[in-house]
Structures are given as structure tokens and as C-alpha cells.
Design a protein around this motif. Structure first.
Motif, PDB file in Angstrom:
ATOM      1  N   LYS A 132       0.693  -1.375  -0.103  1.00 18.67           N
ATOM      2  CA  LYS A 132       0.088   0.038  -0.201  1.00 18.67           C
ATOM      3  C   LYS A 132       0.848   1.373  -0.058  1.00 18.67           C
ATOM      4  O   LYS A 132       0.539   2.360  -0.611  1.00 18.67           O
ATOM      5  CB  LYS A 132      -1.184   0.031   1.278  1.00 18.67           C
ATOM      6  N   ARG A 187      -6.088  -1.433  -8.923  1.00 17.21           N
ATOM      7  CA  ARG A 187      -7.377  -0.993  -8.580  1.00 17.21           C
ATOM      8  C   ARG A 187      -8.071  -1.992  -7.665  1.00 17.21           C
ATOM      9  O   ARG A 187      -8.890  -1.758  -6.917  1.00 17.21           O
ATOM     10  CB  ARG A 187      -8.229  -0.745  -9.814  1.00 17.21           C
ATOM     11  N   ASN A 190      -6.987  -1.942  -4.349  1.00 18.74           N
ATOM     12  CA  ASN A 190      -7.293  -1.035  -3.468  1.00 18.74           C
ATOM     13  C   ASN A 190      -8.745  -1.157  -2.995  1.00 18.74           C
ATOM     14  O   ASN A 190      -9.209  -0.356  -1.782  1.00 18.74           O
ATOM     15  CB  ASN A 190      -7.497   0.358  -4.433  1.00 18.74           C
ATOM     16  N   GLN A 191      -9.385  -2.215  -3.444  1.00 23.66           N
ATOM     17  CA  GLN A 191     -10.693  -2.637  -2.890  1.00 23.66           C
ATOM     18  C   GLN A 191     -10.413  -3.947  -2.308  1.00 23.66           C
ATOM     19  O   GLN A 191     -11.250  -4.779  -2.009  1.00 23.66           O
ATOM     20  CB  GLN A 191     -11.843  -2.523  -3.825  1.00 23.66           C
ATOM     21  N   HIS A 242      -5.075   5.294  -6.770  1.00 22.04           N
ATOM     22  CA  HIS A 242      -5.058   4.262  -6.236  1.00 22.04           C
ATOM     23  C   HIS A 242      -3.661   3.528  -6.471  1.00 22.04           C
ATOM     24  O   HIS A 242      -3.122   2.441  -5.878  1.00 22.04           O
ATOM     25  CB  HIS A 242      -5.955   2.973  -6.738  1.00 22.04           C
TER      26      HIS A 242
END
Length: 300
Positions: A132, A187, A190-191, A242
Motif C-alpha cells: 500500500k 485498482r 485498492n478494494q 490508487h
């Protein structure tokens, strides 16, 4: 037994070596995997229209991301549960499809991928996990049988539940080529969707048209036209919320160094220099889609 509509392979073609592509298709059909070929070639390939597959010719090079989206849309419209991506020259082992489907089911994985070995030099490619904060971790199976996860993988060989595209969205066609799989995977990450790596599924893969060594490092060689997208899109990564900024800055730095090495090493110095300068300029200006200067150049 693989059920009807369970899985469809998406292959994006661009001026393919037809014998290689037909071997890839034949391997998939033997494994009861349906196939859609989305063709970016300037001329329609008539042999593929009679190959027992779905053949979608885009009447010119629209980029790998848009072509993948066309393939995904076809699979969604035809109610396939899974899609699996391959290159036009992918060498697919026997039972690969069954192996990947079973692995995805066992791990309840929305995205899964194999491990890769270099065809010429016989080593395992690192799978790069992006954290992250943007720091990178290189992952290897090292012959282990245990499942592990990563935030990012290349698209070739990766299996995706079609339902995931509704949540995450399609590939970003504005990138045209390069960093398409990276952006989409981040992406997903990020979720909180990770890629499950199947260490028991192995594919052969080669990066670049060729390579050479400098100071012990292997430098892949792509055409000058292709380098434009690599450089431009590295700068464009800075604009995605992201994508960790540290990763984008690292990619920009490495793209600059890589381009300078190619400018000095390759014979086609003028075109490599032009693609580098235009890639930097267009990346800063956030230019999207196909290189506006070279619509007829080769992108491979």
C-alpha cells in the motif's frame, strides 16, 4: 468436467505468427476452453474466421486494453463465469485450464495466476507485490506448493471471475499498452482483492523482443514505438489515486534509465531518442490513447 460457459480465453492478437497462435488456440480447445481472439492487426486474418472460435477484428490497432475490453464484453454478454487471458504466442501446458479452475474454486479466488519461467534462460520470474505504501516485494514459488498472494501480476495466464469487472471496472483503454495490467490489479488491490498465485501452474514467458546484459542486469529490448508508451504511462501513473506515488516515481526513474541505456546501445538511436522525449512530454501533459505522432508505427 468443465461446464459449458464456465470459461473463455481472451487472446489479443497483433500481426501474429499464425502457426504460433493456431497452436495456442488448439491447446485451449483440447482443454475444453472456449476462445475469443480480438485482433488489432491492420488486415483481417481469414484463417481465424474458420478456426472454430469467436474472431473479432478491430480494423486496426486500438491498443491492448481496448481489445481486452472487447473480449471481456463478449464473455459477459455470453454469460461466461470466468475469463482467462493469454498472449498470442502463449505456450499452454496440458491440463492448465482445469488446474487453474480448480485452484480458483479451492481458494475462493476472484483473481488467480500461475508462475512464470523464462523460456530462453530457464529461471523463474519474480512476481512483484506492491504494498500500500508503494514498496515492492519480489515473490518466488521456489518449488513450493503453498498458495501465496500478490497485489499485481501480468495479465497473461491470469484467471478472473467475470463478476469482478462489474465491481472494479474494465481495463483503462487510455493507457493503450503498458501498465494496463498493473493499473487494473492495483485498482483491485485498492478494494482489497488480492491475486492468488498457483505455484503448481507454470507458464513459459519472455519479456521483450530480445535482451542484453549490462553490469549483470538483463535489459529487455522493445521497439522505439513501444518505448513511448512505457515512458509516457509511467508518468501517467502519478495521476491515479490508487497507485502509490512511490511506485510511480520508481517506474519513472527506471523508465528514464532504461530508455537512456537503449538510446546508447541500440542502432536505431534517433527513434529511441524521439520516442523517449515525446513519451516524457506526453506523460507530463497526460496525453491518452494512441501516440498521436505515430499512428502507423508498430507497437509491439
Amino acid at each position: 468436467m468443465i461446464n459449458t460457459k464456465q470459461i473463455c480465453a481472451i487472446i489479443v492478437a497483433y500481426n501474429p505468427v499464425l502457426t504460433d497462435l493456431m497452436q495456442t488456440i488448439a491447446s485451449l480447445k483440447r482443454q475444453l476452453c472456449d476462445v475469443v481472439v480480438v485482433d488489432n492487426s491492420p488486415l483481417e486474418i481469414m484463417e481465424l474466421k474458420d478456426a472454430g472460435i469467436e474472431y473479432l477484428w478491430l480494423k486496426g490497432n486500438k491498443g491492448i486494453a481496448l481489445a481486452q475490453n472487447v473480449g471481456i464484453e463478449y464473455c459477459v454478454e455470453n454469460s461466461y463465469e470466468n475469463v482467462i487471458f493469454f498472449d498470442q504466442d502463449s505456450k499452454i501446458p496440458d491440463n492448465f485450464i482445469r488446474n487453474m479452475l480448480q485452484f480458483a474454486a479451492d481458494n475462493n479466488a476472484l483473481i488467480s495466476a500461475p508462475v512464470f519461467y523464462d523460456e530462453a534462460r530457464g529461471f523463474e520470474y519474480a512476481i512483484t507485490h506492491i504494498k500500500k505504501n508503494g514498496f515492492r516485494e519480489k515473490l518466488y514459488s521456489h518449488g513450493r506448493k503453498e498458495t501465496f498472494t500478490s497485489s499485481v501480476v501480468i495479465s497473461s495466464g491470469s484467471l478472473v471471475k467475470t463478476a469482478l469487472f462489474e465491481q472494479i471496472g474494465m481495463m483503462d483503454a487510455s493507457l493503450f499498452i503498458d501498465y494496463v495490467d498493473t493499473e487494473w490489479c492495483l485498482r483491485c488491490f485498492n478494494q482489497n482483492h488480492l491475486v492468488y498465485i498457483n505455484p503448481n501452474a507454470v507458464m513459459i514467458h519472455s519479456i521483450g523482443n530480445s535482451s542484453f546484459s549490462i553490469f549483470g542486469f538483463s535489459v529487455p529490448v522493445h521497439s522505439a514505438a513501444r518505448r513511448y508508451y512505457r515512458v509516457r504511462n509511467a508518468f501517467r501513473l502519478l495521476g491515479y489515486s490508487h497507485v502509490p506515488k512511490l511506485l510511480a516515481l520508481r517506474e519513472i526513474t527506471f523508465c528514464i534509465v532504461h530508455s537512456l541505456i537503449l538510446i546508447f546501445h541500440e542502432k536505431d538511436k534517433r527513434n529511441y531518442l524521439k520516442s523517449f522525449i515525446s513519451g516524457v512530454w506526453d506523460g507530463i501533459r497526460n496525453v491518452k490513447g494512441e501516440n498521436p505522432r505515430t499512428s502507423n508505427m508498430e507497437h509491439k
